[in-house]
Design a protein around this motif. Structure first.
Motif, PDB file in Angstrom:
ATOM      1  N   CYS A  28     -24.397  13.783 -21.469  1.00  0.00           N
ATOM      2  CA  CYS A  28     -23.840  14.938 -22.173  1.00  0.00           C
ATOM      3  C   CYS A  28     -24.907  16.018 -22.328  1.00  0.00           C
ATOM      4  O   CYS A  28     -26.079  15.713 -22.588  1.00  0.00           O
ATOM      5  CB  CYS A  28     -23.324  14.528 -23.552  1.00  0.00           C
ATOM      6  SG  CYS A  28     -22.068  13.235 -23.535  1.00  0.00           S
ATOM      7  N   PRO A  29     -24.529  17.280 -22.205  1.00  0.00           N
ATOM      8  CA  PRO A  29     -25.486  18.353 -22.479  1.00  0.00           C
ATOM      9  C   PRO A  29     -25.928  18.314 -23.934  1.00  0.00           C
ATOM     10  O   PRO A  29     -25.142  18.005 -24.832  1.00  0.00           O
ATOM     11  CB  PRO A  29     -24.684  19.627 -22.180  1.00  0.00           C
ATOM     12  CG  PRO A  29     -23.523  19.185 -21.343  1.00  0.00           C
ATOM     13  CD  PRO A  29     -23.221  17.782 -21.754  1.00  0.00           C
ATOM     14  N   GLY A  30     -27.179  18.623 -24.153  1.00  0.00           N
ATOM     15  CA  GLY A  30     -27.683  18.620 -25.516  1.00  0.00           C
ATOM     16  C   GLY A  30     -29.198  18.751 -25.548  1.00  0.00           C
ATOM     17  O   GLY A  30     -29.861  18.886 -24.525  1.00  0.00           O
ATOM     18  N   VAL A  31     -29.751  18.705 -26.756  1.00  0.00           N
ATOM     19  CA  VAL A  31     -31.195  18.789 -26.964  1.00  0.00           C
ATOM     20  C   VAL A  31     -31.757  17.376 -26.973  1.00  0.00           C
ATOM     21  O   VAL A  31     -31.321  16.529 -27.748  1.00  0.00           O
ATOM     22  CB  VAL A  31     -31.511  19.504 -28.291  1.00  0.00           C
ATOM     23  CG1 VAL A  31     -33.016  19.528 -28.539  1.00  0.00           C
ATOM     24  CG2 VAL A  31     -30.940  20.916 -28.282  1.00  0.00           C
ATOM     25  N   HIS A  48     -33.692  11.095 -30.904  1.00  0.00           N
ATOM     26  CA  HIS A  48     -33.720  11.336 -29.460  1.00  0.00           C
ATOM     27  C   HIS A  48     -32.742  12.413 -29.003  1.00  0.00           C
ATOM     28  O   HIS A  48     -33.013  13.114 -28.023  1.00  0.00           O
ATOM     29  CB  HIS A  48     -33.418  10.046 -28.702  1.00  0.00           C
ATOM     30  CG  HIS A  48     -34.547   9.054 -28.704  1.00  0.00           C
ATOM     31  ND1 HIS A  48     -35.865   9.434 -28.613  1.00  0.00           N
ATOM     32  CD2 HIS A  48     -34.551   7.696 -28.792  1.00  0.00           C
ATOM     33  CE1 HIS A  48     -36.634   8.358 -28.628  1.00  0.00           C
ATOM     34  NE2 HIS A  48     -35.869   7.290 -28.741  1.00  0.00           N
ATOM     35  N   LEU A  49     -31.603  12.560 -29.660  1.00  0.00           N
ATOM     36  CA  LEU A  49     -30.567  13.476 -29.175  1.00  0.00           C
ATOM     37  C   LEU A  49     -30.059  14.361 -30.304  1.00  0.00           C
ATOM     38  O   LEU A  49     -29.927  13.913 -31.450  1.00  0.00           O
ATOM     39  CB  LEU A  49     -29.399  12.690 -28.562  1.00  0.00           C
ATOM     40  CG  LEU A  49     -29.685  11.920 -27.266  1.00  0.00           C
ATOM     41  CD1 LEU A  49     -28.479  11.068 -26.877  1.00  0.00           C
ATOM     42  CD2 LEU A  49     -30.045  12.872 -26.138  1.00  0.00           C
ATOM     43  N   ASP A  50     -29.719  15.604 -29.935  1.00  0.00           N
ATOM     44  CA  ASP A  50     -29.238  16.579 -30.920  1.00  0.00           C
ATOM     45  C   ASP A  50     -28.338  17.586 -30.203  1.00  0.00           C
ATOM     46  O   ASP A  50     -28.465  17.794 -28.988  1.00  0.00           O
ATOM     47  CB  ASP A  50     -30.438  17.290 -31.563  1.00  0.00           C
ATOM     48  CG  ASP A  50     -30.026  18.179 -32.731  1.00  0.00           C
ATOM     49  OD1 ASP A  50     -28.844  18.127 -33.126  1.00  0.00           O
ATOM     50  OD2 ASP A  50     -30.887  18.933 -33.234  1.00  0.00           O
ATOM     51  N   GLU A  51     -27.431  18.201 -30.950  1.00  0.00           N
ATOM     52  CA  GLU A  51     -26.557  19.259 -30.427  1.00  0.00           C
ATOM     53  C   GLU A  51     -25.806  18.817 -29.161  1.00  0.00           C
ATOM     54  O   GLU A  51     -25.705  19.553 -28.181  1.00  0.00           O
ATOM     55  CB  GLU A  51     -27.368  20.525 -30.121  1.00  0.00           C
ATOM     56  CG  GLU A  51     -28.022  21.167 -31.319  1.00  0.00           C
ATOM     57  CD  GLU A  51     -27.045  21.939 -32.197  1.00  0.00           C
ATOM     58  OE1 GLU A  51     -25.902  22.172 -31.753  1.00  0.00           O
ATOM     59  OE2 GLU A  51     -27.425  22.319 -33.323  1.00  0.00           O
ATOM     60  N   LEU A  52     -25.273  17.608 -29.171  1.00  0.00           N
ATOM     61  CA  LEU A  52     -24.554  17.098 -28.009  1.00  0.00           C
ATOM     62  C   LEU A  52     -23.232  17.837 -27.830  1.00  0.00           C
ATOM     63  O   LEU A  52     -22.596  18.260 -28.802  1.00  0.00           O
ATOM     64  CB  LEU A  52     -24.289  15.596 -28.156  1.00  0.00           C
ATOM     65  CG  LEU A  52     -25.524  14.695 -28.056  1.00  0.00           C
ATOM     66  CD1 LEU A  52     -25.158  13.259 -28.373  1.00  0.00           C
ATOM     67  CD2 LEU A  52     -26.157  14.795 -26.688  1.00  0.00           C
ATOM     68  N   ASN A  53     -22.814  17.963 -26.577  1.00  0.00           N
ATOM     69  CA  ASN A  53     -21.557  18.659 -26.264  1.00  0.00           C
ATOM     70  C   ASN A  53     -20.850  17.903 -25.147  1.00  0.00           C
ATOM     71  O   ASN A  53     -20.782  18.358 -24.006  1.00  0.00           O
ATOM     72  CB  ASN A  53     -21.841  20.109 -25.858  1.00  0.00           C
ATOM     73  CG  ASN A  53     -20.572  20.914 -25.665  1.00  0.00           C
ATOM     74  OD1 ASN A  53     -19.521  20.562 -26.206  1.00  0.00           O
ATOM     75  ND2 ASN A  53     -20.640  21.983 -24.909  1.00  0.00           N
ATOM     76  N   CYS A  54     -20.327  16.736 -25.475  1.00  0.00           N
ATOM     77  CA  CYS A  54     -19.666  15.872 -24.489  1.00  0.00           C
ATOM     78  C   CYS A  54     -18.225  16.334 -24.255  1.00  0.00           C
ATOM     79  O   CYS A  54     -17.626  17.017 -25.094  1.00  0.00           O
ATOM     80  CB  CYS A  54     -19.645  14.423 -24.954  1.00  0.00           C
ATOM     81  SG  CYS A  54     -21.273  13.729 -25.359  1.00  0.00           S
ATOM     82  N   THR A  55     -17.684  15.927 -23.120  1.00  0.00           N
ATOM     83  CA  THR A  55     -16.251  16.111 -22.866  1.00  0.00           C
ATOM     84  C   THR A  55     -15.446  14.908 -23.325  1.00  0.00           C
ATOM     85  O   THR A  55     -14.237  14.996 -23.487  1.00  0.00           O
ATOM     86  CB  THR A  55     -15.999  16.328 -21.364  1.00  0.00           C
ATOM     87  OG1 THR A  55     -16.370  15.138 -20.641  1.00  0.00           O
ATOM     88  CG2 THR A  55     -16.790  17.509 -20.845  1.00  0.00           C
ATOM     89  N   GLY A  56     -16.120  13.781 -23.520  1.00  0.00           N
ATOM     90  CA  GLY A  56     -15.441  12.547 -23.885  1.00  0.00           C
ATOM     91  C   GLY A  56     -15.208  11.634 -22.699  1.00  0.00           C
ATOM     92  O   GLY A  56     -14.804  10.481 -22.877  1.00  0.00           O
ATOM     93  N   ASN A  57     -15.463  12.130 -21.486  1.00  0.00           N
ATOM     94  CA  ASN A  57     -15.233  11.336 -20.280  1.00  0.00           C
ATOM     95  C   ASN A  57     -16.526  10.805 -19.660  1.00  0.00           C
ATOM     96  O   ASN A  57     -16.476  10.124 -18.631  1.00  0.00           O
ATOM     97  CB  ASN A  57     -14.497  12.179 -19.234  1.00  0.00           C
ATOM     98  CG  ASN A  57     -13.132  12.629 -19.728  1.00  0.00           C
ATOM     99  OD1 ASN A  57     -12.412  11.861 -20.357  1.00  0.00           O
ATOM    100  ND2 ASN A  57     -12.778  13.873 -19.446  1.00  0.00           N
ATOM    101  N   GLU A  58     -17.673  11.124 -20.244  1.00  0.00           N
ATOM    102  CA  GLU A  58     -18.942  10.648 -19.691  1.00  0.00           C
ATOM    103  C   GLU A  58     -19.065   9.133 -19.864  1.00  0.00           C
ATOM    104  O   GLU A  58     -18.544   8.546 -20.806  1.00  0.00           O
ATOM    105  CB  GLU A  58     -20.125  11.333 -20.383  1.00  0.00           C
ATOM    106  CG  GLU A  58     -20.254  12.818 -20.086  1.00  0.00           C
ATOM    107  CD  GLU A  58     -19.410  13.692 -20.985  1.00  0.00           C
ATOM    108  OE1 GLU A  58     -19.492  14.919 -20.888  1.00  0.00           O
ATOM    109  OE2 GLU A  58     -18.656  13.126 -21.811  1.00  0.00           O
TER     110      GLU A  58
END
Length: 318
Positions: free
Chosen positions: A216-219, A200-210
């Motif tokens: 998180c932004p991602g594919v 379901h999710l790939d290339e995530l770019n979290c800040t850690g605070n979500e």
């Protein structure tokens, strides 16, 4: 000083006509709080995609009974409007006896407005609604706080690719599950067996605070990963031993503005200290009875006065 006071008074007097326009609400566009006293509203339970319905103000402890069909329709609409996917689970209880049911409501600004209330049997109360994108779990190990990361979407559990997977993304998962913070992340050839089904999710770019991994932004579609790259995590609440002893959450990088403020503060403080030291030295050296004066051979303050008078006379004669 009087001129400054006059200018301040003049400035305030020029602003005074504007103040009523700023703080007086427009009756045509602003609704008063009294209009919402009887409108149930969406109350979030720790995260955006987990919610219930409550009454406002002092009536917050009262139930919000709904007919079963209307409850199903309403939960789907709210989950979609929250951008949290489909409904995952709904915890329901039977409405109290002789309670009026809300129906035919309009959902506006996360409130049920213009509702009709009728006395009817068989109404239900939604105590907790969990939307699809809220749900996350760890599989591949008997410990609930360690394992392969799986998320729920469109009626299916799916995995997360380990591309760009690090402690920031893992911290979101651990926080979502109430498992503390992430101690270790795993991926290809990691600690846990690969999963199955969709990724379901790939290339995530979290800040850690979500509050949610889906935020998180991602594919989110058409991942190019295979299940051998399924991401995993070991959280601090895990009772299993994976050779991890300490946890170090990712350090926040200070912004350029923050660094400039710190540098200027240090510089101002250093200049203030230097100025204070120079003032002390100047006062100390020009004191005739000070130790600094005697240290350079001026044993008697009278000698200093005599020498200063001689130099003054020579200067005036010249």
């Amino acid at each position: 000083m009087k001129l400054l006071q006059f200018l301040c008074i003049l400035q305030l007097s020029s602003l005074s006509p504007v103040l009523p326009d700023v703080f007086t609400p427009d009756p045509l566009t602003t609704e008063t709080p009294e209009e919402f006293d009887y409108d149930p509203y969406v109350h979030h339970l720790g995260s955006t995609c987990r919610w219930t319905l409550r009454m406002p103000g002092d009536r917050s402890g009262e139930a919000v009974p709904l007919p079963p069909d209307f409850l199903d329709t309403l939960t789907k609409q709210i989950c979609q409007d929250l951008k949290c996917g489909r409904v995952h689970t709904v915890k329901k209880t039977t409405a109290p006896v002789k309670s009026k049911c809300f129906h035919d409501c309009l959902l506006r600004d996360w409130r049920l407005q213009s509702c009709l209330q009728t006395l009817a049997a068989g109404c239900l109360v939604a105590t907790e609604v969990v939307c699809g994108h809220q749900s996350v779990r760890l599989k591949g190990h008997e410990d609930q706080c360690a394992g392969r990361v799986e998320v729920w979407k469109d009626g299916n559990w799916g995995t997360v690719c380990d591309d760009r997977w690090d402690l920031r993304e893992a911290n979101v998962v651990c926080g979502q599950l109430g498992c503390g913070v992430a101690l270790r992340v795993t991926g290809q050839n990691g600690l846990f067996p690969p999963g199955s089904g969709p990724i379901h999710l790939d290339e995530l770019n979290c800040t850690g605070n979500e509050q949610n991994l889906w935020f998180c932004p991602g594919v989110q579609e058409k991942s190019d990963c295979g299940h051998k790259e399924d991401a995993g995590v070991v959280c601090s609440v895990s009772k299993a031993s994976f050779g991890v002893t300490t946890a170090a959450p990712p350090a926040a990088t200070p912004s350029l503005e923050h660094l400039c403020i710190i540098s200027l503060s240090i510089a101002v403080l250093a200049l203030a200290i230097l100025n204070l030291v120079l003032c002390c030295l100047f006062c100390h050296c020009h004191d005739p009875g000070s130790e600094a004066s005697t240290a350079v051979g001026l044993k008697n303050p009278m000698i200093v006065n005599v020498w200063s008078m001689k130099w003054k006379r020579r200067w005036t004669k010249a």
